[in-house]
Scaffold this motif. Structure first.
Motif, short mmCIF file in Angstrom:
data_model
loop_
_atom_site.label_atom_id
_atom_site.label_comp_id
_atom_site.label_asym_id
_atom_site.label_seq_id
_atom_site.Cartn_x
_atom_site.Cartn_y
_atom_site.Cartn_z
N ILE A 101 0.84 -1.19 0.00
CA ILE A 101 0.00 0.00 0.00
C ILE A 101 0.88 1.24 0.00
O ILE A 101 1.82 1.36 0.78
N ASP A 153 1.04 5.79 -0.75
CA ASP A 153 0.36 6.98 -0.24
C ASP A 153 -0.99 7.17 -0.93
O ASP A 153 -1.26 6.62 -1.99
N VAL A 154 -1.82 8.01 -0.33
CA VAL A 154 -3.20 8.15 -0.77
C VAL A 154 -3.35 8.84 -2.12
O VAL A 154 -4.44 8.84 -2.70
N GLN A 198 -5.42 3.01 -5.52
CA GLN A 198 -5.61 2.21 -4.31
C GLN A 198 -6.08 0.79 -4.60
O GLN A 198 -6.72 0.15 -3.77
N THR A 234 -4.70 -1.57 -2.17
CA THR A 234 -5.36 -1.37 -0.87
C THR A 234 -6.65 -2.16 -0.80
O THR A 234 -6.96 -2.79 0.22
N GLN A 240 -6.72 4.45 5.32
CA GLN A 240 -6.06 4.79 4.06
C GLN A 240 -7.08 5.09 2.97
O GLN A 240 -6.95 6.07 2.23
N LYS A 276 -7.89 8.64 0.99
CA LYS A 276 -7.97 8.85 -0.46
C LYS A 276 -9.20 9.67 -0.81
O LYS A 276 -9.14 10.61 -1.62
N PHE A 293 -1.34 8.16 9.57
CA PHE A 293 -0.67 8.31 8.29
C PHE A 293 0.06 9.64 8.18
O PHE A 293 0.31 10.13 7.11
N LYS A 326 2.64 8.43 3.45
CA LYS A 326 2.56 7.02 3.10
C LYS A 326 2.04 6.20 4.27
O LYS A 326 1.94 6.68 5.39
N MET A 327 1.76 4.95 3.97
CA MET A 327 1.35 4.03 5.02
C MET A 327 2.47 3.90 6.04
O MET A 327 3.65 3.96 5.69
#
Length: 302
Positions: free
Chosen positions: A130, A132-133, A137, A140, A173, A177, A278, A289-290
């Motif tokens: 996973i 970053d948003v 995704q 994800t 997450q 987004k 996050f 990022k995660m």
């Protein structure tokens, strides 16, 4: 334990001569390591693969575990070697190969006591990918589906307990987004599109850390559109559930500026409260990022 580690390391050193690693080929590309075929006892092959795992030699470990399957395909060691191969691929960042290994394991041995681990490792492979948003995704969503599968299949296991924690992180997450896109629409003047994104956070991800901001953004968006009934209603929900949150303080001021007196007064909140796993709070968080998580444990011996 140290004696066992030393024995494994020595064993790996002795058999290194059998591992033919070519560092060059046409166009300067490195060839993958290859293992010269030689019949060996299954315990020796497996132990050597385990020794390479101990010292971080994941590609070499894969070769020896695969050799266990090739030379002794019907042994108990071969079954164990499939999971060990998956784990070595995972530790080496070869997630696609690791997922293929775990899929093969559950197809061949669905009722084995180690099957829950195979499902868990598969989910972790997706989870660790996973990003970053601000990016797609798709991974994800795959992580969320795999984690939920573990909880449904093995609800009373430690794997399910860890999966539930990761599900919360994945939902955060996905909510992030939606918030990132919603903020973009709001800045761009596409207010109705922004409303839809913020409502998605409230409807699908209301237990995440993004809920207070999503409610505030709805107040902001509806006030911009002049739909004060909806702005007031969302502010009331925000005030009832998060009276001490700075997002409610902002909503309270916004409504007062619009000539509306909310019934709930905000409590003092010098800083925005809540868990933000996050990174930064508010609008700057979208680029983060995660969080890093520890690697999955090695497979069980079952």
């Amino acid at each position: 334990m140290l004696r066992t580690f030393a024995a494994r390391a020595s064993l790996a050193a002795v058999l290194t001569a059998a591992l033919l690693v070519s560092g060059c080929s046409t166009f300067g590309k490195k060839k993958p390591p290859t293992l010269a075929y030689q019949e060996r006892p299954v315990e020796l092959l497996y132990s050597t693969g385990a020794a390479y795992l101990d010292i971080g030699g994941f590609p070499q470990a894969v070769l020896y575990f695969q050799e266990v399957e090739r030379q002794h395909p019907y042994s108990e060691w071969a079954r164990r070697a499939i999971l060990m191969t998956a784990y070595a691929h995972y530790r080496n960042g070869e997630y696609t190969d690791a997922i293929a290994d775990t899929d093969r394991y559950v197809q061949l041995f669905p009722g084995n006591p180690a099957a829950p681990y195979a499902y868990y490792l598969r989910a972790v492979c997706y989870f660790d990918q996973i990003v970053d948003v601000n990016r797609d995704q798709g991974t994800t969503e795959q992580a969320l589906s795999s984690l939920r599968d573990i909880v449904q299949r093995y609800p009373r296991t430690d794997y399910a307990a860890d999966a539930r924690l990761k599900i919360d992180m994945v939902n955060d997450q996905l909510a992030g987004k939606e918030m990132s896109v919603g903020r973009y629409y709001l800045r761009d003047g596409a207010t109705l599109a922004a409303v839809n994104r913020f409502k998605t956070v409230i409807d699908r991800y209301q237990t995440t850390s993004h809920t207070p901001e999503a409610l505030y953004r709805l107040v902001e968006a509806y006030a911009t559109l002049g739909v004060m009934d909806e702005a007031t209603r969302n502010a009331a929900v925000l005030g009832a559930n998060f009276p001490g949150d700075a997002w409610y303080a902002d909503a309270y001021r916004l409504l007062k500026d619009e000539g509306v007196q909310p019934t709930v007064k905000p409590t003092k909140a010098p800083h925005r409260r809540g868990f933000w796993p996050f990174g930064k709070k508010g609008e700057d968080r979208g680029a983060d990022k995660m969080p890093k998580t520890p690697p999955a444990a090695a497979p069980p011996k079952a």
